[in-house]
Design an enzyme around this catalytic site. Structure first.
Site, mmCIF file in Angstrom:
data_model
loop_
_atom_site.group_PDB
_atom_site.id
_atom_site.type_symbol
_atom_site.label_atom_id
_atom_site.label_comp_id
_atom_site.label_asym_id
_atom_site.label_seq_id
_atom_site.Cartn_x
_atom_site.Cartn_y
_atom_site.Cartn_z
ATOM 1 N N LYS A 193 0.832 -1.265 0.124
ATOM 2 C CA LYS A 193 0.034 0.010 0.015
ATOM 3 C C LYS A 193 0.785 1.128 -0.024
ATOM 4 O O LYS A 193 0.667 2.146 -0.604
ATOM 5 C CB LYS A 193 -0.852 -0.054 1.293
ATOM 6 C CG LYS A 193 -1.727 1.250 1.112
ATOM 7 C CD LYS A 193 -3.090 0.803 2.061
ATOM 8 C CE LYS A 193 -2.542 1.036 3.330
ATOM 9 N NZ LYS A 193 -3.793 0.850 4.421
ATOM 10 N N GLU A 199 10.880 -5.249 2.913
ATOM 11 C CA GLU A 199 10.836 -6.546 2.721
ATOM 12 C C GLU A 199 10.430 -6.678 1.076
ATOM 13 O O GLU A 199 11.017 -7.498 0.272
ATOM 14 C CB GLU A 199 9.931 -7.581 3.646
ATOM 15 C CG GLU A 199 10.498 -7.561 5.057
ATOM 16 C CD GLU A 199 9.779 -6.648 5.606
ATOM 17 O OE1 GLU A 199 9.701 -6.814 7.039
ATOM 18 O OE2 GLU A 199 9.092 -5.702 5.180
ATOM 19 N N GLY A 246 -4.232 -3.567 5.461
ATOM 20 C CA GLY A 246 -4.001 -4.528 4.623
ATOM 21 C C GLY A 246 -4.529 -5.817 5.013
ATOM 22 O O GLY A 246 -4.511 -6.830 3.899
ATOM 23 N N ARG A 247 -4.905 -6.109 6.472
ATOM 24 C CA ARG A 247 -5.292 -7.491 6.775
ATOM 25 C C ARG A 247 -6.748 -7.558 6.393
ATOM 26 O O ARG A 247 -7.269 -8.622 6.657
ATOM 27 C CB ARG A 247 -5.079 -7.544 8.419
ATOM 28 C CG ARG A 247 -5.615 -6.656 9.461
ATOM 29 C CD ARG A 247 -5.317 -6.767 10.574
ATOM 30 N NE ARG A 247 -5.554 -5.770 11.489
ATOM 31 C CZ ARG A 247 -5.129 -4.772 11.541
ATOM 32 N NH1 ARG A 247 -4.339 -4.104 10.980
ATOM 33 N NH2 ARG A 247 -5.639 -3.693 12.587
ATOM 34 N N GLU A 332 -3.399 -8.760 15.352
ATOM 35 C CA GLU A 332 -3.072 -7.354 14.895
ATOM 36 C C GLU A 332 -4.253 -6.397 15.156
ATOM 37 O O GLU A 332 -4.006 -5.217 15.610
ATOM 38 C CB GLU A 332 -2.539 -7.243 13.649
ATOM 39 C CG GLU A 332 -1.926 -6.059 13.095
ATOM 40 C CD GLU A 332 -1.289 -6.275 11.615
ATOM 41 O OE1 GLU A 332 -0.196 -6.806 11.856
ATOM 42 O OE2 GLU A 332 -1.786 -5.867 10.895
ATOM 43 N N HIS A 364 -1.535 -35.706 16.377
ATOM 44 C CA HIS A 364 -0.218 -36.246 16.847
ATOM 45 C C HIS A 364 0.890 -35.481 16.992
ATOM 46 O O HIS A 364 2.008 -35.882 17.296
ATOM 47 C CB HIS A 364 0.128 -37.053 15.606
ATOM 48 C CG HIS A 364 -0.931 -38.062 15.019
ATOM 49 N ND1 HIS A 364 -0.926 -39.483 15.301
ATOM 50 C CD2 HIS A 364 -1.818 -38.050 14.009
ATOM 51 C CE1 HIS A 364 -1.949 -40.055 14.893
ATOM 52 N NE2 HIS A 364 -2.547 -39.330 14.009
ATOM 53 N N LYS A 473 9.707 -1.873 13.049
ATOM 54 C CA LYS A 473 10.246 -1.528 11.640
ATOM 55 C C LYS A 473 11.125 -0.399 11.965
ATOM 56 O O LYS A 473 12.095 -0.277 11.217
ATOM 57 C CB LYS A 473 8.965 -1.007 10.867
ATOM 58 C CG LYS A 473 8.004 -2.217 10.370
ATOM 59 C CD LYS A 473 7.162 -1.778 9.499
ATOM 60 C CE LYS A 473 5.994 -2.794 9.074
ATOM 61 N NZ LYS A 473 4.816 -2.171 8.134
#
Length: 508
Positions: A193, A199, A246-247, A332, A364, A473
């Site tokens: 955005k 990254e 974003g999420r 978040e 398991h 960040k």
């Protein structure tokens, strides 16, 4: 609303129920299973094995009424400034529905339609140019949602393109991916955005250099100028907006890889499924409202019973990435300790720790702790009624295990041998999808989105900022010069020591 008042009311009910075995609570309420099994579109949620009864539910409904939770949902859909710390609305619902009545929502719905037409144009271009592979380069909300959708829908849809994902800037992943791809038939999609996500830009630069102009480079961003400076052609830039976090963004151009993989119709069906839950959450009364009932259970478990985690357990490999997606969406959004207006610190706990994994595999690994560990962990079992394959025995085995685990956690087994005793009384929910169609996946994700927002209203917090993410960040940018240059010192003594070790090992 003063927190302690409603919390005291809930804890009084919890104290009343704490010594009653869950099987007895269920037995004394003959209508419980019907009352606590509710449906919306392709989703059915059974809450009958949660540790609360009719009186406790009444207290929770009063809480929802006092906090005006459904009115808050209407305000969000209409474009009210619900993200108060950033002075923004949160209009992810406008990406898929026209239920919003405010000017911002109406305009957002129009912009989303225009963006989808641009997405379709670019997808058609990739298909026509013979592109076989698309690399989605993004992290967090620019990765989790599309990655989940691509994985979940793969069994039921014919793919037009192969989709790959790059998130963390790890050279091992980049090199392994490049070995699989032909640059002459590969396209890149940079999703950020702000178009400043370190990254994403690092991965993007490596991949753009590898591509060497032999394939198209696309971007999805709100910063068109930055993408153009990076070298992306203007007609290959898809829009994003500040009013979508974003999420919550897979419904936007962030979901381009979904459309490119499975087509415009499938993407539209995903949006339609989400819109079904938007209308349900907004219009259906509390007792039959799927996300509201779910949100109330989460508050009950977190505050009345004091449980600090939630295990999400999909019994379908196609949903194996759902727990990871929900970790970001829930933690978040709800990992806050200050009120939405910033005026006070909270006096109650908020976001539980979200973890989990696909069904029988996890039986398991950590189910021993779920059944006999010292901590009670509420669990959320997710099953798909109609599979996309013909292996009937396998499907039946998954469901037998799902149902057995929910029953065993609730009922336990008495035994004089303490090693073989199961105390039970461990709450769980079962969420059932009719099938894992695009509509059902859209409904599933929107269901969790609305539950998260309603939890934020009940707690009085902001579900749409993430200042806690920013600190790491900023700190990383400050430390980066010392990582790159051994002669640059770090202020923090522990960081300085760790850097010393790193530099010594890199020069050995």
């Amino acid at each position: 609303m003063h927190t302690q008042g409603w919390l005291q009311g809930l804890t009084e009910h919890a104290s009343r129920l704490v010594d009653e075995p869950l099987r007895e609570t269920i037995a004394r309420e003959p209508d419980r299973v019907v009352r606590d099994t509710i449906a919306a579109g392709p989703l059915t949620l059974c809450l009958a094995r949660q540790r609360l009864d009719a009186a406790a539910w009444d207290a929770l409904y009063r809480l929802a009424l006092r906090t005006e939770s459904q009115a808050a949902l209407r305000h969000m859909l209409d474009g009210a400034e619900v993200n108060r710390s950033e002075g923004r609305p949160a209009l992810h619902t406008a990406l898929r529905t026209d239920l919003g009545r405010g000017a911002a929502a109406v305009n957002g719905f129009r912009q989303a339609g225009e963006a989808r037409r641009e997405m379709a144009r670019l997808a058609e271009r990739l298909w026509a140019e013979g592109v076989t592979d698309l690399v989605n380069i993004g992290i967090g909300g620019s990765d989790f949602g599309p990655r989940l959708a691509i994985d979940a829908l793969a069994a039921g849809q014919a793919a037009k393109l192969r989709i790959h994902f790059l998130s963390a800037p790890d050279g091992h992943t980049v090199e392994a991916l490049c070995r699989q791809l032909d640059p002459n038939s590969t396209a890149l999609l940079l999703v950020s955005k702000s178009f400043s996500t370190e990254e994403t830009l690092l991965n993007g630069r490596v991949m753009v250099d590898w591509l060497s102009g032999r394939g198209p480079v696309l971007a999805a961003t709100s910063k068109v100028d930055k993408a153009a400076e990076y070298g992306v052609q203007p007609d290959a830039i898809l829009p994003m907006w500040d009013w979508v976090g974003g999420r919550y963004s897979l419904w936007s151009a962030v979901g381009f890889s979904i459309m490119a993989a499975y087509g415009v119709e499938v993407f539209q069906r995903l949006l339609q499924g989400a819109a079904t839950l938007d209308r349900h959450a907004l219009e259906v009364e509390p007792a039959l409202n799927l996300p509201l009932r779910h949100a109330l259970v989460q508050v009950w478990n977190r505050n009345a019973l004091g449980y600090d985690s939630l295990a999400v357990l999909p019994y379908d490999q196609r949903l194996r990435l759902l727990p990871t997606y929900l970790q970001q969406l829930i933690m978040e959004s709800l990992g806050k300790s200050v009120s939405a207006d910033g005026s006070r610190l909270l006096d109650v706990s908020t976001a539980p720790v979200i973890w989990g994994g696909p069904g029988t595999d996890c039986q398991h690994s950590y189910f021993q702790a779920l059944h006999q560990g010292t901590d009670t962990v509420p669990t959320e079992f997710i099953g798909v009624c109609q599979p996309a394959h013909g292996h009937r025995a396998m499907h039946q085995s998954l469901w037998a295990n799902l149902l057995a685990q929910s029953e065993a956690l609730a009922n336990g087994v008495a035994n004089d041998d303490k090693h073989r005793r199961y105390v039970g009384n461990r709450p769980s929910s079962v969420l059932m999808l009719d099938e894992l169609s695009p509509e059902a996946l859209g409904s599933l994700i929107a269901f969790y989105e609305h539950s998260v927002f309603l939890q934020s209203v009940l707690w009085g917090i902001n579900a749409f900022d993430q200042w806690g993410v920013e600190l790491g960040k900023v700190t990383a940018k400050r430390i980066a010069p010392a990582v790159a240059d051994p002669t640059v010192s770090a202020d923090d003594p522990v960081t300085a020591s760790l850097l010393g070790h790193l530099h010594r090992k890199n020069t050995e």
